[in-house]
Design an enzyme around this catalytic site. Structure first.
Site, PDB file in Angstrom:
ATOM      1  N   GLY A   1       6.313  -4.606 -13.624  1.00  0.00           N
ATOM      2  CA  GLY A   1       6.656  -3.185 -13.626  1.00  0.00           C
ATOM      3  C   GLY A   1       6.913  -2.686 -15.032  1.00  0.00           C
ATOM      4  O   GLY A   1       6.688  -3.401 -16.001  1.00  0.00           O
TER       5      GLY A   1
ATOM      6  N   ASP B   1      11.580  -3.995 -10.652  1.00  0.00           N
ATOM      7  CA  ASP B   1      12.766  -4.363  -9.884  1.00  0.00           C
ATOM      8  C   ASP B   1      12.813  -3.679  -8.517  1.00  0.00           C
ATOM      9  O   ASP B   1      13.414  -4.193  -7.580  1.00  0.00           O
ATOM     10  CB  ASP B   1      14.021  -4.022 -10.693  1.00  0.00           C
ATOM     11  CG  ASP B   1      14.113  -4.863 -11.969  1.00  0.00           C
ATOM     12  OD1 ASP B   1      14.061  -6.102 -11.853  1.00  0.00           O
ATOM     13  OD2 ASP B   1      14.214  -4.286 -13.063  1.00  0.00           O
TER      14      ASP B   1
ATOM     15  N   GLU C   1       0.810  -1.223   0.000  1.00  0.00           N
ATOM     16  CA  GLU C   1       0.000   0.000   0.000  1.00  0.00           C
ATOM     17  C   GLU C   1       0.837   1.263   0.000  1.00  0.00           C
ATOM     18  O   GLU C   1       0.307   2.348  -0.153  1.00  0.00           O
ATOM     19  CB  GLU C   1      -0.917  -0.012   1.240  1.00  0.00           C
ATOM     20  CG  GLU C   1      -1.995  -1.088   1.152  1.00  0.00           C
ATOM     21  CD  GLU C   1      -2.611  -1.415   2.515  1.00  0.00           C
ATOM     22  OE1 GLU C   1      -2.378  -0.639   3.477  1.00  0.00           O
ATOM     23  OE2 GLU C   1      -3.302  -2.442   2.607  1.00  0.00           O
TER      24      GLU C   1
END
Length: 367
Positions: A109, A79, A53
């Protein structure tokens, strides 16, 4: 490859999946449910999903939690989240045991350098996006794991990091951080960032030194009378007196306040466009920077680019890097040397430094 020992995950297997829902263009959770979960169920791998979060949420989780109920930790993100996990594990009093827990990276990502590297080491074709995710999930389903090098980095202000991908300063780091504002573009953010940084090409001044890989490279014993090692900027007690749980000493390094040892090489030039020390093959999904790198080769692949390179040549090098042929261009400004340790001392605090794609303040650093 011969000489590499492999472990095998148990069946059934329980995985803790650390997932950053904001990473990349924000599709990690959807991709996990659509692509990954069905494959894992098929392979008898049960998952506990921990959705982060805030920054450092994963770091705290793996630092403080009892990890014994999980057979593997899976990072589904870019990463940066794996960097958090590795450093969280290294802060545990039982880090030696905790670091034996197999780690798995699933690309979620915009920069998925380690996932692309592992895909390359596994002998798969160069792929991106969902195909890369499928390949990496398949590697997890097979349950084979092996060792990977970590690099210990320490800075003049006394910080210490453990890094699995690379340390950068100059052009590449600028692209990485300047392009953050284009995260929504996915990996295209790096292309746009590269063009913008090319337009305002900057030169950075500093001193770069390194300990080259010796002819007897590999797991050779350290030279006789190694220099006093430095840990966290403090000179440790003689070997054998470390407190249990203390971190591994930086046996190849002397403190940053001292000159590098005489058997190191100091680069004569002091004006650079970029310095990048990489320990995996890929710098990004489409950047095969160190084709010779392997997971566990005991080697830092050091690249530096001297000032005076033209923008056209720089662009040619980056285009060639997508195929890993940049060194074949024999560009006199681009130097590559395999090393065991390095030190970078910027003349002024200019430019962004990055470790595993995360920004650092600009200061002297060694690894």
């Amino acid at each position: 490859p011969p000489g590499d020992s492999y472990g095998v995950l148990p069946r059934p297997c329980h995985a803790l999946v650390l997932l950053n829902p904001q990473s990349g263009s924000g599709r990690a959770l959807d991709d996990f449910q659509a692509v990954v979960q069905p494959m894992l169920a098929e392979a008898d791998i049960a998952t506990t999903v921990f959705v982060t979060e805030r920054p450092n949420h994963a770091h705290e989780k793996v630092r403080d939690e009892d990890l014994s109920q999980w057979d593997t930790l899976v990072v589904m993100s870019g990463d940066g989240l794996l960097f958090e996990v590795v450093n969280g594990l290294m802060e545990r009093p039982d880090w030696k045991e905790a670091m034996k827990k197999p780690l798995c990276i699933l690309p979620g990502g915009s920069g998925n350098a380690l996932a692309a590297s592992i895909n390359y080491y596994a002998g798969y074709d160069h792929v991106a996006k969902k195909k890369l995710l499928t390949n990496c999930t398949f590697i997890l389903c097979k349950g084979l794991y092996t060792q990977m090098d970590l690099v210990s980095l320490s800075t003049a202000s006394g910080k210490r990091f453990f890094s699995f991908l690379g340390f950068g300063w100059g052009f590449i780091s600028d692209v990485d951080i300047d392009s953050e504002k284009y995260r929504w573009l996915g990996s295209a953010r790096f292309t746009l960032g590269t063009l913008q940084c090319l337009a305002k090409l900057r030169v950075y001044q500093g001193r770069l030194s390194y300990l080259p890989v010796g002819p007897e490279q590999g797991t050779s014993p350290a030279p006789r009378d190694p220099p006093t090692p430095v840990t966290n900027g403090h000179i440790p007690q003689p070997a054998g007196t470390e407190a249990p749980g203390s971190l591994p000493p930086d046996s190849l390094l002397v403190p940053l306040s001292q000159p590098v040892p005489a058997h190191w090489t100091v680069v004569p030039e002091e004006e650079f466009v970029l310095v990048y020390a990489i320990y995996q093959s890929h710098l990004g999904t489409n950047l095969l920077m160190a084709p010779a790198a392997r997971l566990h080769d005991g080697c830092i692949h050091l690249f530096y680019m001297k000032a005076g390179i033209s923008r056209v040549t720089l662009l040619k090098l980056f285009l060639a890097m997508s195929r890993g042929t940049h060194l074949d261009l024999n560009c006199p400004h681009l130097c590559y040397v395999p090393v065991r340790a390095f030190r970078l001392e910027p003349r002024v605090a200019a430019g962004i430094m990055t470790v595993d794609g995360e920004a650092l303040a600009c200061e002297p650093v060694q690894g």
